[in-house]
Scaffold this active site. Structure first.
Site, short mmCIF file in Angstrom:
data_model
loop_
_atom_site.label_atom_id
_atom_site.label_comp_id
_atom_site.label_asym_id
_atom_site.label_seq_id
_atom_site.Cartn_x
_atom_site.Cartn_y
_atom_site.Cartn_z
N GLU A 343 4.50 2.86 -0.98
CA GLU A 343 4.71 1.44 -1.28
C GLU A 343 4.35 1.09 -2.73
O GLU A 343 3.63 0.13 -2.99
CB GLU A 343 3.92 0.58 -0.27
CG GLU A 343 4.42 0.82 1.15
CD GLU A 343 3.61 0.10 2.22
OE1 GLU A 343 2.64 -0.60 1.86
OE2 GLU A 343 3.93 0.26 3.41
N GLU A 446 9.56 5.02 9.17
CA GLU A 446 8.57 4.29 9.98
C GLU A 446 9.26 3.21 10.81
O GLU A 446 8.86 2.05 10.82
CB GLU A 446 7.50 3.65 9.09
CG GLU A 446 6.75 4.62 8.20
CD GLU A 446 5.68 3.94 7.36
OE1 GLU A 446 5.25 2.82 7.72
OE2 GLU A 446 5.26 4.53 6.34
#
Length: 577
Positions: A343, A446
């Site tokens: 991220e 994910e």
């Protein structure tokens, strides 16, 4: 007498016979900024005057800008929205949109001057606003904006473009809005699966004299799929046999939910603990399950070990060097991938402390420590949220260029997390189209869907779309079980009985990752079918090689189906009974 039976397996790519009348989907996208825009996709679809060759016909203002059609030196017409005072002041066109259809959108945009600007295409409807997609527009050349949307109710919709910088003029050309029925959309998925996930196979069964065995029924069962499909796990599985049984009967790929994260491995500085990660890795290896390493670093300042944020830059550099060497040396060669920096488009903790090339240096170090594993960027909201600026496909592609510019030259892979709060399948497809322009491996890493009555239905839509897209190379769901509830999406209850989401997963596994085909040879001993790439076991459904032989010691054989380099390639397998 022992009968010798031979299987000849011929593999061809499927190239025809798929949905003859459906409008083909255009997967193309370019990151190039061009002197002149390309022609509109689908000839503009339902857009009136998509190339502005008929003045302002079909186009009106949104807000209070002024509009005019201009012509470039090369003779290209385009529309300009100028004297803008608000972000939404732009050019507009109205459409009737059907809630039962899926819409793909594209346009070419440019800004009049200044730095690059994010331009978003938005549709206003009576029930709300729908962002269809965005691009980072430049001055002096044309950028492609590609996206898509569905609407909650049928009715009037008004397209407009917006940019936070109200001082710039927005130029627009080659606009396209193409509707597809749900059947057409499914046909795109089916066609893509036939083209990139399957091969047409032809088997012939003959006896030792070369005579075909006619009217024999075979069971062809897939034992291993070439396409990786998995689910996250956590340490709860280690002492729960029901969890183990449920998981190992379905998956050969996994990611550990938290057990490899820095805050789990070094809660107290200089006191490392890999016991849970070691135990999970042992469990996975013992059951033939491949593991993605998640993650080496997390760029969110709130997800560091508690002692890390207060370090001085030189101390952080030393701690980060120790961290990457510790975890990657420990598990080098034992995982198939690493989320090296997690991220790092939404957050910049390490860049803010160690400089703009921090991520590049991490990837360079990671490549030296483990040359066998794929090295991923991993980010959320790239395929989930069309209005997202921080991690839009354009921002993601820019981050890849920044990492390259920072000095890293090794292989990279793209991780798209896929935490869906709302599901916009046309946008998801277009976003992956854009990411595919980087020509790097792409995984959905994910995947989950927020809770709601339609959670299972949306999960099936997303799984089908991800598996069918030709640029996606693997899927891992983010559904590790916990007795206190899963992160967002559980697949079972606490007794490991499937929830509706689990039923969807089993349905997808049965269709793509564990299919069983029953087929009967024709008069010449042939069977023709189309099979998902993977490892297969074939046996006679009646249990015997022939009616004359009931004593054969071998009743099943294995073979592989892989993508062929050419439709003319032939794979011959001779199996002796």
């Amino acid at each position: 007498m022992m009968i010798r039976t031979r299987f000849h397996l011929f593999c061809f790519l499927l190239i025809s016979g798929i949905v003859a009348h459906a409008t083909q989907y255009d997967y193309s996208f370019t990151t190039e900024c061009l002197e002149n825009p390309k022609k509109p996709q689908y000839d503009g679809g339902i857009v009136t005057n998509p190339e502005l060759k008929d003045g302002l016909r079909g186009w009106v203002s949104f807000g209070n800008p002024k509009l005019e059609v201009r012509r470039s030196k090369t003779g290209n017409e385009f529309i300009v929205a100028y004297q803008r005072n608000r972000s939404v002041d732009s050019v507009s066109q109205k459409f009737f949109m059907d809630k039962e259809k899926l819409y793909t959108f594209s346009a070419w945009v440019q800004v009049s001057h200044g730095d690059d600007a994010i331009v978003v295409a938005t549709f206003k409807t009576p029930s709300g606003f729908y962002d269809a997609g965005s691009t980072i527009a430049k001055s002096g050349c044309w950028s492609m904006l590609k996206g898509g949307l569905t609407v909650n109710e049928s009715g009037s919709a008004q397209l407009y473009f917006q940019s936070e910088n109200a001082s710039i003029d927005i130029w627009v050309d080659s606009v396209s809005l193409q509707p597809f029925t749900k059947a057409e959309w499914r046909s795109h998925q089916d066609e893509s699966i036939e083209k990139v996930r399957k091969s047409k196979v032809k088997l012939q069964v003959v006896d030792s004299e070369g005579k075909p065995l006619a009217n024999r029924t075979l069971t062809i069962a897939q034992k291993f799929a070439r396409f990786p499909f998995g689910c996250a796990i956590n340490s709860n599985i280690l002492n729960n046999q029901d969890y183990k049984n449920w998981f190992t009967s379905r998956f050969k790929y996994t990611t550990f939910e938290n057990e490899m994260k820095w805050y789990s491995n070094e809660r107290i500085q200089n006191q490392e603990d890999y016991s849970k990660a070691d135990a999970l890795l042992y469990f996975a290896k013992s059951n033939g399950i491949s593991v993605r390493g998640h993650n080496v670093f997390w760029n969110n300042p709130n997800d560091q070990p508690y002692w890390v944020p207060n370090l001085e830059p030189w101390q952080l550099a030393a701690a980060a060097t120790k961290r990457i060497n510790s975890i990657m040396r420990r598990y080098s060669g034992q995982v198939i991938a690493w989320d090296v920096v997690n991220e790092n488009m939404h957050f910049n903790f390490f860049e803010s402390k160690l400089g703009v090339t921090a991520s590049s240096k991490f990837y360079t170090t990671a490549r030296a420590l483990d040359r066998s594993a794929a090295l991923f960027l991993n980010e959320y909201n790239t395929i989930e949220q069309p209005g997202e600026g921080s991690a839009s496909p354009d921002a993601y592609l820019r981050k890849i260029r920044e990492i390259r510019a920072g000095g890293y030259r090794g292989p990279l892979s793209i991780g798209l997390e896929g935490h869906f709060t709302q599901v916009n399948i046309p946008y998801m497809r277009s976003a992956i189209d854009k990411m595919a322009s980087a020509r790097l491996p792409i995984w959905i890493t994910e995947l989950d869907i927020q809770p709601g009555y339609d959670q299972a239905a949306f999960l099936e839509q997303v799984l089908r779309e991800a598996h069918a897209h030709p640029a996606v190379n693997g899927i891992v769901m983010w559904s590790a079980w916990s007795p206190n509830g899963c992160y967002r999406m559980c697949l079972t209850d606490n007794n490991f009985r499937n929830l509706p989401t689990g039923d969807v997963v089993d349905k997808i596994i049965g269709e793509f990752f564990g299919a069983v085909v029953m087929a009967t040879t024709d008069g010449d001993g042939f069977i023709e079918t189309s099979l998902i790439h993977g490892d297969y076991e074939v046996r006679f459904a009646d249990g015997y090689l022939s009616e004359k032989d009931t004593q054969s010691s071998r009743m099943s054989w294995g073979f592989k189906v892989e993508a062929m380099g050419s439709s003319q390639d032939v794979l011959n397998i001779n199996i002796m009974g």
